[in-house]
Scaffold this motif. Structure first.
Motif, PDB file in Angstrom:
ATOM      1  N   GLU A   1       0.814  -1.209   0.000  1.00 62.86           N
ATOM      2  CA  GLU A   1       0.000   0.000   0.000  1.00 62.86           C
ATOM      3  C   GLU A   1       0.850   1.263   0.000  1.00 62.86           C
ATOM      4  O   GLU A   1       0.424   2.311  -0.448  1.00 62.86           O
ATOM      5  CB  GLU A   1      -0.941  -0.002   1.199  1.00 62.86           C
ATOM      6  CG  GLU A   1      -1.977  -1.106   1.138  1.00 62.86           C
ATOM      7  CD  GLU A   1      -2.945  -1.035   2.299  1.00 62.86           C
ATOM      8  OE1 GLU A   1      -2.768  -0.155   3.171  1.00 62.86           O
ATOM      9  OE2 GLU A   1      -3.880  -1.853   2.340  1.00 62.86           O
ATOM     10  N   GLY A   2       2.034   1.174   0.524  1.00 61.52           N
ATOM     11  CA  GLY A   2       2.917   2.332   0.568  1.00 61.52           C
ATOM     12  C   GLY A   2       4.316   1.899   0.947  1.00 61.52           C
ATOM     13  O   GLY A   2       4.540   0.755   1.338  1.00 61.52           O
TER      14      GLY A   2
ATOM     15  N   SER B   1       9.231   6.888   2.448  1.00 53.92           N
ATOM     16  CA  SER B   1       9.562   7.911   1.460  1.00 53.92           C
ATOM     17  C   SER B   1      11.014   7.769   1.021  1.00 53.92           C
ATOM     18  O   SER B   1      11.904   7.521   1.835  1.00 53.92           O
ATOM     19  CB  SER B   1       9.330   9.306   2.040  1.00 53.92           C
ATOM     20  OG  SER B   1       7.958   9.541   2.211  1.00 53.92           O
TER      21      SER B   1
ATOM     22  N   GLN C   1       4.603   6.651 -10.678  1.00 57.32           N
ATOM     23  CA  GLN C   1       4.002   6.238  -9.413  1.00 57.32           C
ATOM     24  C   GLN C   1       2.625   5.625  -9.652  1.00 57.32           C
ATOM     25  O   GLN C   1       1.887   6.054 -10.542  1.00 57.32           O
ATOM     26  CB  GLN C   1       3.847   7.434  -8.476  1.00 57.32           C
ATOM     27  CG  GLN C   1       5.148   7.973  -7.905  1.00 57.32           C
ATOM     28  CD  GLN C   1       4.896   9.075  -6.892  1.00 57.32           C
ATOM     29  OE1 GLN C   1       3.889   9.769  -6.933  1.00 57.32           O
ATOM     30  NE2 GLN C   1       5.832   9.251  -5.963  1.00 57.32           N
TER      31      GLN C   1
ATOM     32  N   PRO D   1      -0.528   5.279  -7.322  1.00 56.50           N
ATOM     33  CA  PRO D   1      -1.183   5.523  -6.030  1.00 56.50           C
ATOM     34  C   PRO D   1      -2.313   4.528  -5.790  1.00 56.50           C
ATOM     35  O   PRO D   1      -2.544   3.620  -6.586  1.00 56.50           O
ATOM     36  CB  PRO D   1      -1.700   6.959  -6.178  1.00 56.50           C
ATOM     37  CG  PRO D   1      -1.898   7.136  -7.649  1.00 56.50           C
ATOM     38  CD  PRO D   1      -0.837   6.309  -8.319  1.00 56.50           C
ATOM     39  N   ALA D   2      -3.041   4.737  -4.695  1.00 56.67           N
ATOM     40  CA  ALA D   2      -4.066   3.778  -4.280  1.00 56.67           C
ATOM     41  C   ALA D   2      -5.181   3.603  -5.301  1.00 56.67           C
ATOM     42  O   ALA D   2      -5.788   2.533  -5.383  1.00 56.67           O
ATOM     43  CB  ALA D   2      -4.644   4.211  -2.937  1.00 56.67           C
TER      44      ALA D   2
ATOM     45  N   TYR E   1       4.802   6.472  -2.856  1.00 59.00           N
ATOM     46  CA  TYR E   1       3.976   5.572  -3.654  1.00 59.00           C
ATOM     47  C   TYR E   1       4.859   4.551  -4.374  1.00 59.00           C
ATOM     48  O   TYR E   1       5.973   4.874  -4.795  1.00 59.00           O
ATOM     49  CB  TYR E   1       3.181   6.346  -4.706  1.00 59.00           C
ATOM     50  CG  TYR E   1       2.042   7.174  -4.156  1.00 59.00           C
ATOM     51  CD1 TYR E   1       1.079   6.616  -3.324  1.00 59.00           C
ATOM     52  CD2 TYR E   1       1.919   8.513  -4.510  1.00 59.00           C
ATOM     53  CE1 TYR E   1       0.027   7.382  -2.842  1.00 59.00           C
ATOM     54  CE2 TYR E   1       0.873   9.290  -4.034  1.00 59.00           C
ATOM     55  CZ  TYR E   1      -0.080   8.712  -3.201  1.00 59.00           C
ATOM     56  OH  TYR E   1      -1.109   9.474  -2.720  1.00 59.00           O
TER      57      TYR E   1
ATOM     58  N   LYS F   1       6.423   2.486  -7.391  1.00 62.33           N
ATOM     59  CA  LYS F   1       6.747   2.915  -8.760  1.00 62.33           C
ATOM     60  C   LYS F   1       6.972   1.693  -9.636  1.00 62.33           C
ATOM     61  O   LYS F   1       7.804   0.839  -9.302  1.00 62.33           O
ATOM     62  CB  LYS F   1       7.989   3.820  -8.753  1.00 62.33           C
ATOM     63  CG  LYS F   1       7.775   5.119  -7.978  1.00 62.33           C
ATOM     64  CD  LYS F   1       9.052   5.920  -7.833  1.00 62.33           C
ATOM     65  CE  LYS F   1       9.971   5.335  -6.771  1.00 62.33           C
ATOM     66  NZ  LYS F   1       9.408   5.426  -5.400  1.00 62.33           N
TER      67      LYS F   1
END
Length: 313
Positions: A226-227, A230, A239, A241-242, A259, A261
């Motif tokens: 999910e993540g 950083s 990227q 994202p969700a 996110y 990649k």
């Protein structure tokens, strides 16, 4: 002081040089031209150093009044160039005199044009560059886009070099393009099905496309995580994202992000993507690092070996 007065700034006109490098450690991103090829040609057609400061004009609508004798050239997107109401060729250096009115109309194809003058605009550097990054409020005249009444200082030069690039050497800006991507270590977070979906699908450029990044719309791609913590983000990183909709990060991207990649687009193609308007279609092709290196070298050699016509002869 000599230079140009901004009568109409257009939708988004920014002062740019080649970019701001070596400052990610303090959170400053690169900035610089979205289309490096058109940027370099604008300076080369005037005999300028390739890092000289010029204007990046997005979409069009710029109007300037000249208070200097110099040469001027416009490259990039197909924005009609008029000098004193008469349409002129782009990718072609033109002599400008005091009192001339320069207009850039709205683009017929492509999104970014580059307007350069002999010796470049004389703009103070912030952190080693004149490049404007509006998100950071740094560079240019005031850290943002040009405003009516702004003044763009430059030197008078009527003996500078002037060139024209033949039409067969000018890039063709298209709406539907294929973009080349190098997958990274985080590709392991995407299933084989999701990767095949990404590289076999067509995506649309949304209206959320700017100098930070291009948000795309198309088949959803999901990562198994999910993540992430950083980490530094490279130019061209894609990227996911969700919501599963890809974001291609460009010059004004944040320096770190969390996110997943799926890969990174090669710099030749981020320039092509930056010429896409909302509604354009793009697709992706996976290539190796060696292939990317070869493409980069070939583009460099082509630029160096393409000789423009000398208008001074």
């Amino acid at each position: 002081m000599s230079g140009f007065k901004v009568l109409q700034p257009g939708l988004l006109t920014l002062i740019q040089d080649a970019g701001r490098f070596g400052h990610h450690r303090i959170g400053l991103t690169n900035g610089g031209p979205l289309d490096t090829q058109a940027f370099k040609w604008a300076n080369r057609l005037l005999g300028n150093p390739l890092n000289s400061t010029l204007l990046e004009v997005s979409i069009g609508g710029l109007v300037l009044a000249s208070e200097v004798d110099t040469f001027l050239v416009v490259t990039g997107a197909e924005m009609p160039l008029k000098i004193n109401g008469v349409e002129q060729d782009r990718w072609h250096a033109h002599r400008i005199r005091q009192g001339d009115r320069i207009e850039l109309g709205f683009s017929k194809q492509g999104a970014r044009a580059y307007l350069a003058v002999t010796d470049g605009f004389d703009i103070q550097h912030d952190f080693s560059s004149s490049a404007t990054v509006s998100r950071e409020g740094i560079g240019g005249l005031n850290g943002g886009k040009l405003q009516p009444g702004d003044y763009l200082p430059c030197s008078s030069n009527t003996k500078g070099q002037s060139f024209r690039l033949a039409e067969q050497h000018r890039p063709q800006y298209q709406d539907n393009i294929n973009l080349r991507v190098i997958t990274g270590y985080q590709q392991q977070a995407f299933s084989d099905v999701d990767k095949r979906m990404f590289f076999s699908s067509e995506y649309e450029v949304t209206d959320r496309a700017d100098r930070m990044g291009y948000r795309l719309s198309g088949p959803e791609i999901k990562a198994s995580m999910e993540g992430i913590l950083s980490e530094g983000i490279c130019h061209g990183a894609i990227q996911i994202p969700a919501d599963g909709q890809p974001i291609v990060l460009l010059n004004d991207r944040q320096t770190i992000g969390g996110y997943p990649k799926i890969g990174s687009m090669i710099s030749i193609d981020t320039a092509r993507m930056a010429q896409q308007l909302p509604g354009s279609k793009v697709s992706f092709e996976e290539i190796s690092i060696d292939e990317a290196h070869n493409l980069h070298c070939l583009a460099h050699v082509k630029f160096e070996r393409t000789e423009p016509e000398d208008l001074g002869k």
